[in-house]
Write a protein that holds these residues in place. Structure first.
Motif, PDB file in Angstrom:
ATOM      1  N   CYS A   1      -5.582   7.754   0.362  1.00 31.16           N
ATOM      2  CA  CYS A   1      -4.586   8.489   1.145  1.00 31.16           C
ATOM      3  C   CYS A   1      -5.214   8.864   2.484  1.00 31.16           C
ATOM      4  N   TRP A   2      -4.468   8.691   3.535  1.00 32.34           N
ATOM      5  CA  TRP A   2      -4.942   9.072   4.881  1.00 32.34           C
ATOM      6  C   TRP A   2      -4.675  10.559   5.032  1.00 32.34           C
ATOM      7  N   VAL A   3      -5.707  11.368   5.056  1.00 29.31           N
ATOM      8  CA  VAL A   3      -5.520  12.813   5.198  1.00 29.31           C
ATOM      9  C   VAL A   3      -5.910  13.218   6.622  1.00 29.31           C
ATOM     10  N   GLY A   4      -4.920  13.738   7.331  1.00 31.11           N
ATOM     11  CA  GLY A   4      -5.160  14.152   8.717  1.00 31.11           C
ATOM     12  C   GLY A   4      -5.013  15.646   8.917  1.00 31.11           C
ATOM     13  N   ALA A   5      -4.479  16.322   7.897  1.00 26.15           N
ATOM     14  CA  ALA A   5      -4.273  17.772   8.014  1.00 26.15           C
ATOM     15  C   ALA A   5      -5.508  18.495   7.493  1.00 26.15           C
TER      16      ALA A   5
ATOM     17  N   ARG B   1       0.832  -1.214   0.000  1.00 19.49           N
ATOM     18  CA  ARG B   1       0.000   0.000   0.000  1.00 19.49           C
ATOM     19  C   ARG B   1       0.859   1.255   0.000  1.00 19.49           C
ATOM     20  N   ARG B   2       0.463   2.227  -0.814  1.00 14.89           N
ATOM     21  CA  ARG B   2       1.129   3.535  -0.815  1.00 14.89           C
ATOM     22  C   ARG B   2       0.054   4.599  -0.667  1.00 14.89           C
ATOM     23  N   SER B   3       0.433   5.759  -0.196  1.00 13.48           N
ATOM     24  CA  SER B   3      -0.497   6.894  -0.206  1.00 13.48           C
ATOM     25  C   SER B   3      -0.635   7.372  -1.643  1.00 13.48           C
TER      26      SER B   3
ATOM     27  N   GLN C   1      -5.683  20.594  -0.215  1.00 13.69           N
ATOM     28  CA  GLN C   1      -5.143  19.343  -0.782  1.00 13.69           C
ATOM     29  C   GLN C   1      -6.127  18.909  -1.882  1.00 13.69           C
TER      30      GLN C   1
ATOM     31  N   PHE D   1      -6.184  16.983  -4.363  1.00 11.59           N
ATOM     32  CA  PHE D   1      -6.427  15.604  -4.812  1.00 11.59           C
ATOM     33  C   PHE D   1      -7.667  14.999  -4.133  1.00 11.59           C
TER      34      PHE D   1
ATOM     35  N   ARG E   1       8.135   4.988   0.531  1.00  8.82           N
ATOM     36  CA  ARG E   1       8.871   5.942   1.357  1.00  8.82           C
ATOM     37  C   ARG E   1       9.709   5.197   2.385  1.00  8.82           C
TER      38      ARG E   1
ATOM     39  N   ARG F   1      11.414   3.698   5.587  1.00  7.20           N
ATOM     40  CA  ARG F   1      10.981   3.302   6.924  1.00  7.20           C
ATOM     41  C   ARG F   1      12.208   3.178   7.821  1.00  7.20           C
TER      42      ARG F   1
ATOM     43  N   ARG G   1      -2.203  10.072  -4.329  1.00  3.60           N
ATOM     44  CA  ARG G   1      -2.674  11.462  -4.375  1.00  3.60           C
ATOM     45  C   ARG G   1      -3.025  11.912  -5.785  1.00  3.60           C
TER      46      ARG G   1
HETATM   47  C1  LIG Z   1      -2.345  10.493  10.771  1.00  2.00           C
HETATM   48  C2  LIG Z   1      -1.896  10.689   9.349  1.00  2.00           C
HETATM   49  C3  LIG Z   1      -2.123  11.897   8.735  1.00  2.00           C
HETATM   50  C4  LIG Z   1      -1.749  12.092   7.407  1.00  2.00           C
HETATM   51  N1  LIG Z   1      -2.077  13.260   6.788  1.00  2.00           N
HETATM   52  C5  LIG Z   1      -1.793  13.428   5.489  1.00  2.00           C
HETATM   53  C6  LIG Z   1      -2.239  14.594   4.813  1.00  2.00           C
HETATM   54  O1  LIG Z   1      -2.902  15.460   5.362  1.00  2.00           O
HETATM   55  N2  LIG Z   1      -1.924  14.708   3.492  1.00  2.00           N
HETATM   56  C7  LIG Z   1      -1.216  13.746   2.815  1.00  2.00           C
HETATM   57  O2  LIG Z   1      -0.991  13.929   1.618  1.00  2.00           O
HETATM   58  N3  LIG Z   1      -0.789  12.615   3.433  1.00  2.00           N
HETATM   59  C8  LIG Z   1      -1.070  12.438   4.750  1.00  2.00           C
HETATM   60  N4  LIG Z   1      -0.701  11.270   5.384  1.00  2.00           N
HETATM   61  C9  LIG Z   1       0.017  10.222   4.629  1.00  2.00           C
HETATM   62  C10 LIG Z   1       1.500  10.164   4.996  1.00  2.00           C
HETATM   63  O3  LIG Z   1       2.173  11.258   4.444  1.00  2.00           O
HETATM   64  C11 LIG Z   1       2.079   8.833   4.460  1.00  2.00           C
HETATM   65  O4  LIG Z   1       1.396   7.752   5.040  1.00  2.00           O
HETATM   66  C12 LIG Z   1       3.575   8.691   4.770  1.00  2.00           C
HETATM   67  O5  LIG Z   1       4.321   9.679   4.119  1.00  2.00           O
HETATM   68  C13 LIG Z   1       4.106   7.322   4.334  1.00  2.00           C
HETATM   69  O6  LIG Z   1       3.847   7.097   2.948  1.00  2.00           O
HETATM   70  P1  LIG Z   1       3.007   5.833   2.468  1.00  2.00           P
HETATM   71  O7  LIG Z   1       1.613   5.959   3.058  1.00  2.00           O
HETATM   72  O8  LIG Z   1       2.956   5.907   0.970  1.00  2.00           O
HETATM   73  O9  LIG Z   1       3.696   4.606   2.953  1.00  2.00           O
HETATM   74  C14 LIG Z   1      -1.075  11.059   6.697  1.00  2.00           C
HETATM   75  C15 LIG Z   1      -0.857   9.825   7.324  1.00  2.00           C
HETATM   76  C16 LIG Z   1      -1.283   9.639   8.626  1.00  2.00           C
HETATM   77  C17 LIG Z   1      -1.102   8.280   9.263  1.00  2.00           C
END
Ligand SMILES: Cc1cc2nc3c(=O)[nH]c(=O)nc-3n(C[C@H](O)[C@H](O)[C@H](O)COP(=O)(O)O)c2cc1C
Length: 173
Positions: free
Chosen positions: A121-125, A10-12, A66, A68, A159, A161, A14
């Protein structure tokens, strides 16, 4: 798909293709979410499924532009019902368990989506109060994560680790 394969693959994502995600697939994601563990099996999660472009655009703005987010055909907003958790576990339920529980549900969504060929993608911001206003979320319920879901239009490289030796402690810290 093997669990570890999903966890590591899995990757984030966007960037999304202009291709819809059927309702049955979204249901599968919610099905995976609701089988997450939760403290005392309270299941404090609530999910808002957003498809309307106008609402997605406002969510993208609330998430610090954001863009995307609005490009994904579906956005799942994961919320935590603090009231339900606090009724079971007081302050610890309200401030910790309900966040942990919904984070577990969120990760189930990401992994299941990946196993079904989707990108997320997990967006928390994001500005939380703005999401409350946009989605009419009552007080006592917090927005925990915004998850755009769609077919990936990119293939990001993994990315970095931290190594196991950097993060594991044996017997004591
Ligand atoms: C709690 C949390 C908040 C995150 N918020 C954002 C976000 O607002 N925008 C974004 O593009 N990615 C966000 N991410 C994704 C991370 O940037 C990403 O998981 C991390 O860089 C590792 O990359 P990968 O998911 O591809 O392995 C968030 C991930 C987590 C767990």
């Amino acid at each position: 798909m093997d669990v570890l394969e999903a966890v590591k693959g899995r990757r984030s994502i966007r960037a999304f293709k202009n291709r819809d995600v059927p309702a049955e697939i979204v249901e599968k994601l919610i099905e995976a979410a609701r089988w997450a563990p939760s403290a005392g099996n309270i299941q404090p999660w609530e999910f808002i499924i957003v498809r309307k472009p106008k609402i997605k655009r406002r969510l993208a703005e609330a998430a610090l532009d954001q863009v995307f987010i609005e490009e994904a055909p579906v956005v799942i907003v994961v919320c935590a019902n603090e009231v339900r958790s606090s009724q079971g576990y007081g302050v610890r339920g309200e401030t910790l368990y309900c966040i942990q529980d919904t984070a577990a549900a969120t990760q189930n969504i990401h992994l299941t989506a990946y196993s079904l060929g989707l990108g997320t993608c997990w967006v928390g911001a994001f500005r939380e109060e703005e999401t409350r206003e946009i989605l009419k979320i009552p007080y006592g319920i917090r927005t925990v994560a915004i998850i755009p879901v769609g077919y990936s239009a990119e293939a990001p490289t993994p990315r970095m680790r931290k190594s196991i030796s950097q993060i594991v402690h044996y017997e004591t810290f």
